[in-house]
Design an enzyme around this catalytic site. Sequence first.
Site, short mmCIF file in Angstrom:
data_model
loop_
_atom_site.label_atom_id
_atom_site.label_comp_id
_atom_site.label_asym_id
_atom_site.label_seq_id
_atom_site.Cartn_x
_atom_site.Cartn_y
_atom_site.Cartn_z
N TYR A 89 1.44 -1.82 10.86
CA TYR A 89 2.01 -1.44 9.57
C TYR A 89 1.00 -0.58 8.78
O TYR A 89 -0.15 -0.99 8.60
CB TYR A 89 2.43 -2.68 8.77
CG TYR A 89 2.86 -2.28 7.37
CD1 TYR A 89 4.04 -1.57 7.17
CD2 TYR A 89 2.07 -2.55 6.26
CE1 TYR A 89 4.42 -1.14 5.91
CE2 TYR A 89 2.44 -2.13 5.00
CZ TYR A 89 3.62 -1.43 4.83
OH TYR A 89 3.97 -1.01 3.57
N GLY B 22 0.24 0.15 5.77
CA GLY B 22 -0.53 -0.38 4.64
C GLY B 22 -1.75 -1.18 5.09
O GLY B 22 -2.69 -1.39 4.33
N CYS C 157 8.46 -1.22 -7.56
CA CYS C 157 8.83 -1.32 -8.98
C CYS C 157 9.14 0.03 -9.60
O CYS C 157 9.05 0.19 -10.81
CB CYS C 157 7.72 -2.01 -9.77
SG CYS C 157 7.50 -3.73 -9.34
N ASP D 220 0.94 7.55 -5.29
CA ASP D 220 0.37 6.24 -4.95
C ASP D 220 -1.06 6.00 -5.44
O ASP D 220 -1.33 4.96 -6.01
CB ASP D 220 0.44 6.02 -3.44
CG ASP D 220 0.31 4.55 -3.05
OD1 ASP D 220 0.71 3.67 -3.84
OD2 ASP D 220 -0.22 4.26 -1.96
N ARG E 88 10.20 2.61 5.55
CA ARG E 88 9.49 3.71 4.87
C ARG E 88 9.77 5.05 5.52
O ARG E 88 10.20 5.13 6.67
CB ARG E 88 7.98 3.44 4.95
CG ARG E 88 7.56 2.12 4.30
CD ARG E 88 6.80 2.34 3.05
NE ARG E 88 6.56 1.12 2.31
CZ ARG E 88 6.01 1.12 1.10
NH1 ARG E 88 5.68 2.23 0.52
NH2 ARG E 88 5.81 -0.01 0.45
#
Length: 623
Positions: free
Chosen positions: A221, A223, A273, A290, A388
């Site tokens: 992943y 991240g 969010c 980001d 994503r």
Amino acid sequence: MQEHEKLIRRRLDEASCEKLAALDNPRVGRFVAEFVELCDPASVFVSTDGEEDRAYVRRRAAENGEEMPLAMEGHTVHFDGYHDQGRDPANTKYLLPPGADLGQRVRSIDREQGLAEVLGYLRGSMQGKEMLVRFYTLGPVGSAFAIPAVQITDSAYVAHSEDILYRPGYEQLRRADPQAAFFRFVHTAGRLEDRVSADVEKRCVYIDLEESIIYSTNTQYAGNTVGLKKLALRLAIRKASREAWLAEHMLIVGIRGPGGRRTYFTGAFPSGCGKTSTAMLPGESIVGDDIAYLRKVDGQARAANVESGIFGIIRDVNPDDDPLIWQALIRPGEVIFSNVLVTEDGVPRWHGDGRPPPERGINHSGQWWPGKEDEASNPIDLSHWNARYTIHLECLDNYDPLHNDPDGVPVHGVIYGGRDSDTWVPVEQAFDWTHGIITKGASLESESTAATIGVSGVRRCDPMSNLDFISIPIGRYIRNNLDFAADLSDVPLIFGVNYFLKGPRGEYLNEQRDKRAWLKWMELRVHEEVDAIETPTGLIPLYRDMRHIFQEHLGKEYEADDYVEQFQLRIPEQLAKVRRIEKVYREQVPDAPEVLYEVLQAQRERLEAARARHGDYVSPFDF
Ligand code: SPV
Ligand code: MN
């Protein structure tokens, strides 16, 4: 010849040897040699910034099955393992030498013990695989913001993602002083089964602050694996703290004002969010979505996007809600989709794409059909909540003209926004920098989302939406934020926003597109072109201004009743929030600056005074 050079000559082919040698940087050479020896790959590919080398990485990702081609030219899909769909904070730890302490909110492990564990996972991890060595730059190349970085990985998907998301760095490093520091990342996907990391129980992201090196194992992943993203942010926060600038989990957006002027804002929002959609507001321009570095240049706050692409959540991306992203995703070009569903015809599909739901396809759980459940009887949606897309910002029509400016863009406003159903109003300006940093940034709370592994929907305090990445004691981090404004001639305004306010029946009080109206109001506040109402918690818009903004920019009638419901001061909830935040800092952040408690106490007193006069819920018309 030094030892590391001998090893490199023995293990790398001539082309890769030459590319390394041309860097003429013994520290890079030793770093590569050390991990070739430890990870023991079958081959090593060192790349430059050239298109040929980028094409090689894309080809390898396709050949080894990490990415599958889709029907549209340039589009591919990658799947992470079923249990590898988000960042893993529980197994992300700082390697702490004896005597060091980052406080209890920051996860750490004894340095020797952690190193033994992760180096153990790395030992022999690339046998039978190819090691890729890539060079990148964080921030605009050649600018004061720029930090060089080296990535070692056995995943062509990770390298391909980085090629899209970051600026090239080989040439930069070649010209750099060989003594200059660079960030280092070592990643292995570990043992693969059906092309996904099989040993996720051995997943870890360990951060060695002393060596500026981060290890990531047994995960794919992005991240957890794309070194330059969240891993580098952790190193950058530490570097920034030493050098008096800020490394933030922030978007950068340019908002148009009267006469065509553009006013730049940065914004921190926890994952899921509304951060990317704020950066991508129709009619405005995006610098980044980001990570931002903020520096002071001639007494002015300036921000640069660390990245050159977007790794965005693909949920409810459709022509109505996210027209610009939608456009970028349906035309030919370099796009990696991850954890979406793919139909038989090679078409990617996702939750909320505005098309009739497919009957079957392949997703991160394998073959998929409507109603499918996993072994724990959890329903499996057609695409993962944290699915994503990875795209280059260049493919967006709204990429801001200043995105590569070596001085960054001037920051006039800073926005903090969480996922909050019942407390904050949709938009509110802080009284001043300190009030904003404490009651908006340090008090940011959000319900957890699927971008991290664990239970969704739990409210937690997430200072500046950076909690997962803070690599210094949290009190010091907040102090750094407070101090940043000290010698600025033009201090940015601070705003809090809440896109998730709900009514009594649990319905959202705002539409997604309303956020543009709040940004337009902020833009006018920066230029002192609208007034505001002073409330105990900050400055809120006048009804007549909002009505006008909604009309002009959204063609929407903004009713007074809606304004009152959205902007009423909810005193019991606000007081409960002050209590919660104080408790978190008192119990978990021993080095919290005293001013944090003073500012919260003053807020409490203003709220109590308002309650004595007006009762629990106060209409904005009553101030
Ligand atoms: C986030 O979760 O904040 C992201 C995606 O931007 S990740 O790369 O997982 O951090
Ligand atoms: Mn993020």
